[in-house]
Scaffold this active site. Structure first.
Site, PDB file in Angstrom:
ATOM      1  N   SER A   1      41.113  40.295  40.841  1.00 34.34           N
ATOM      2  CA  SER A   1      41.462  41.613  40.716  1.00 34.34           C
ATOM      3  C   SER A   1      39.990  42.339  41.535  1.00 34.34           C
ATOM      4  O   SER A   1      39.295  41.704  41.783  1.00 34.34           O
ATOM      5  CB  SER A   1      41.264  42.108  39.202  1.00 34.34           C
ATOM      6  N   ASP A   2      40.371  43.655  41.665  1.00 36.62           N
ATOM      7  CA  ASP A   2      39.314  44.499  42.153  1.00 36.62           C
ATOM      8  C   ASP A   2      38.442  44.673  40.874  1.00 36.62           C
ATOM      9  O   ASP A   2      38.759  44.439  39.688  1.00 36.62           O
ATOM     10  CB  ASP A   2      39.551  45.608  42.896  1.00 36.62           C
ATOM     11  N   TRP A   3      37.292  45.542  41.121  1.00 33.27           N
ATOM     12  CA  TRP A   3      36.199  45.564  39.884  1.00 33.27           C
ATOM     13  C   TRP A   3      36.874  46.235  38.692  1.00 33.27           C
ATOM     14  O   TRP A   3      37.011  47.226  38.843  1.00 33.27           O
ATOM     15  CB  TRP A   3      35.154  46.253  40.576  1.00 33.27           C
TER      16      TRP A   3
END
Ligand code: GLC
Length: 741
Positions: free
Chosen positions: A272-274
């Site tokens: 996932s992104d942050w």
């Protein structure tokens, strides 16, 4: 058997006998892992100052990867804890954003795109990987493959621009450079194709905003670089923050199962992104973290970056049967596969000597790339290169000596003390030829000081020529740094116009992140050179260009608008039912009480027309090139065959130069409206004065395919147009016909 969230293709693959040694080692390790250890592998967190806490989590097998590693000793310490103090000794995956260099900073990706040179991009990535791996980093979140057609979007600077073919060519080169020829080599970094998908289409160019891109445009414009990344062997993918047509990417089963796994057969890991999983709640797609975790894990997101949601909730979800254990096992397989392919189980520690940092050959490569990234937009009366007869040169502007800002965004580990600025480089280069008079005028790009402008004008009046360095501070572009007003910040434009009024030749160098609508700046400058934040060696590169050691050869990877109101603006547009004929009257030409239908009824702005300031693919050099008429080996070709194209290019100038010859095609009538033209190929050729070269292209008709009404790829028979040109707006047009096979 259907497992919630799992596609049949994946289920079938995992029940088959392991095909390789790595697969056998994965299966053997998986059988020994507890559920908690599996969820640990699916967790990425950032390093902290609390070694006690990190040691405890690693010992308990709760961490699979650390992000923001940039210290070899710390990397080795954490790795040693994982290998010797945890139950199974599974190595950690150490990650860092190495977007356009690690210590040696190269031009920002948009600048790298301006080189149109895959070999340069690959070399830069290889050097970046060598430097980063010496600090224990083995995974980076690059290349960003987002097609970007909105200069307001702060992250356009991290992209390779507006075109799928150019982005694909350069993005796969970056992957090759980062991953090297052997991913298990200690200097190789696992690449990460991001952000999947259509993040660059954020509405209004406002970062993280929603997108509304239909499947057909996804498949024809936004998917191609990502599909090519899979074919190039990208080890990992990252989700994008945007919700597209109401579905957040991080929760899209269609993207990560049907497309990425079943259509493209990707077998790496998806991160996932942050905190993107957590952010499903504010995004309006989950009522709490528990629901967000459910959606993301079923969507095929395998590693949770900094969200802690997988660590917190998946255990109970699996034990309650809400999430199938097979789904967890598949995620862990993909994560372990990346670790095995990186060789971490056999060589978990950094081996490259730290002396590689800022190595002379690295700096030389950064200088060469920065020089080839510069785009000469205007050069009236050949005011460039600088004449050797000049005795007094005024250097002004906030970007003449800005070592931090010159590196651009995402240059965490670049040390500005290593940056060589234009001022420093020009003083060194010209010290025996001319007197340098330096007055910044404005001390930073947002500076609105009037005093400074007066001082700069006074300096200009003492000189034979003025070189003004303007642009953007690094903070004004990059993530979460979109701009609604793209005019030059502060009073830079006023500075340029007052300098122009001194009557001295004015050479303007724009060192920027965002592509800017430079109409006023272009009008008042005799020469205009555009550099997207060029990095550590931007100064020497500029000195090479301004003195004529090198000829500018950069080409625009994005369209430059005349004004922000024209955005989105890109060359591969649809013609519309009422295209502008280009001979539109200007606003001033419209008489008072003009009749409602007295102006043309076509698709243009009454005040700014449709033409950009400078088109995609455009750029000048210190020499000139003449293009012959393109011709093909046949005017009629069967779908599936390859068309051969040739054209004679002549250097009609007095100096050697690099020309980027571009091939575009268009289909004026199709079962689905097609863009007026699309880039299909390009070649960079170096020609000496007077030299003519026959440049040839082999164009597979498969490249002409588009997604039809039925959402399937098709090579459609019919009439096609073809251009071979120096940019997207010019060139003689010929036609050819594709027939059903
Ligand atoms: C950021 C960015 C992503 C980056 C990641 C790790 O939010 O969107 O591109 O790689 O977090 O820093």
């Amino acid at each position: 058997m259907m497992i919630a969230g799992m596609s049949p293709f994946r289920l079938q693959a995992q029940t088959a006998k392991p095909a390789t040694d790595i697969e056998s080692r994965i299966e053997e390790l998986l059988t020994r892992m507890t559920l908690a250890e599996k969820l640990g592998q699916m967790t990425q967190v950032t390093v902290t100052d609390n070694m006690y806490e990190m040691r405890g989590m690693i010992r308990a097998g709760m961490i699979g990867s650390y992000i923001n590693i940039h210290d070899r000793a710390l990397a080795d310490t954490l790795q040693r804890i994982a290998l010797t103090e945890s139950r199974l000794g599974i190595p950690l995956l150490m990650a860092r954003d190495v977007i356009h260099g690690y210590n040696t900073i190269f031009p920002i990706p948009l600048g790298q795109a301006a080189t149109w040179d895959a070999a340069l991009v690959e070399q830069g990535a290889r050097i970046s990987a060598t430097e980063a791996s010496s600090d224990g980093i083995r995974w980076t979140f690059s290349p960003m493959l987002d097609i970007s057609r909105d200069p307001r979007w702060g992250r356009i600077v991290e992209s390779y621009g507006e075109d799928p073919y150019l982005t694909t060519t350069l993005g796969t080169a970056c992957i090759r450079g980062l991953q090297g020829s052997d991913l298990s080599d200690a200097t190789s970094l696992a690449a990460c194709a991001k952000h999947f998908v259509a993040y660059g289409a954020a509405e209004g160019g406002r970062d993280y905003n929603s997108t509304f891109i239909g499947e057909r445009r996804l498949r024809d414009v936004y998917f191609p670089p990502f599909e090519a990344a899979v074919q190039a062997g990208a080890a990992t993918f990252m989700t994008s923050f945007n919700d597209n047509d109401g579905i957040p990417s991080v929760a899209s089963h269609w993207l990560h199962h049907e497309v990425l796994r079943d259509e493209w057969h990707f077998d790496g890991l998806v991160v996932s992104d942050w905190q993107a999983i957590n952010e499903l709640e504010p995004q309006g797609y989950a009522s709490d973290l528990y629901e967000a975790v459910t959606r993301a894990v079923h969507a095929g997101v395998e590693m949770d970056m900094m969200g802690y949601g997988y660590l917190t909730h998946l255990d109970s979800m699996v034990r309650s049967g809400q999430v199938d254990q097979l789904l967890i096992d598949q995620a862990v397989r993909d994560i372990l596969r990346v670790k095995f392919r990186l060789g971490l189980f056999d060589q978990p520690y950094a081996t490259t000597s730290p002396s590689v940092k800022y190595a002379p050959e690295h700096l030389a490569a950064a200088r060469a790339m920065a020089a080839q990234s510069a785009i000469l937009l205007k050069n009236d009366n050949d005011v460039l290169p600088l004449s050797r007869r000049l005795k007094r040169i005024a250097i002004v502007g906030p970007m003449a000596d800005a070592p931090h800002d010159q590196m651009g965004t995402w240059s965490f580990d670049g040390d500005k003390s290593h940056t060589i600025t234009p001022l420093k480089a020009l003083r060194e280069t010209l010290e025996n030829h001319a007197e340098i008079l330096y007055t910044p005028g404005l001390t930073y790009s947002r500076d609105s000081s009037q005093t400074g402008i007066s001082q700069a004008v006074a300096t200009a009046l003492q000189a034979d020529v003025v070189i003004a360095f303007v642009g953007e501070e690094a903070i004004l572009s990059g993530e979460a740094h979109s701009l609604a007003d793209l005019r030059l910040q502060g009073r830079q434009t006023e500075l340029l116009e007052q300098l122009s009024q001194t009557g001295r030749p004015l050479i303007t160098v724009v060192m920027t992140g965002h592509p800017l609508p430079l109409e006023r700046e272009s009008a008042c400058s005799d020469a205009l050179l555009l550099m997207f934040h060029p990095g550590t060696m931007g100064g020497p590169a500029l000195a090479d260009l301004l003195t004529g050691q090198m000829s500018p050869c950069g080409r625009l990877p994005v369209t430059l608008p005349r004004t922000v109101g024209q955005i989105p603006i890109y060359y591969a547009y649809n013609n519309t039912c009422r295209p502008s004929e280009g001979n539109d009257p200007s606003l001033a030409d419209i008489p008072l009480e003009a009749g409602q239908t007295s102006t043309d009824c076509n698709s243009r702005y009454l005040d700014y027309g449709t033409a950009p300031l400078y088109p995609f693919g455009y750029g000048l050099g210190y020499t000139h090139f003449a293009y012959g008429t393109p011709h093909t080996d046949t005017a009629h070709i069967a779908a599936g065959d390859t068309l051969h194209v040739a054209i004679d290019i002549t250097n009609t100038g007095r100096t050697k130069g690099i020309e980027t010859v571009q091939l575009y095609t268009g289909k004026p009538a199709a079962s689905v409206v097609q863009p007026v033209k699309e880039l299909r190929a390009f070649q960079r050729v170096t020609l000496s004065p007077g030299e003519t070269r026959r440049v040839t292209f082999a164009l597979p008709t498969t490249q002409l395919a588009f997604t039809g009404v039925d959402m399937k790829r098709r090579i459609e028979p019919g009439r096609y147009l073809l251009w071979v040109a120096p940019d997207s707006s010019t060139g003689e047009r010929i036609e050819f016909f594709v027939h059903a096979p």
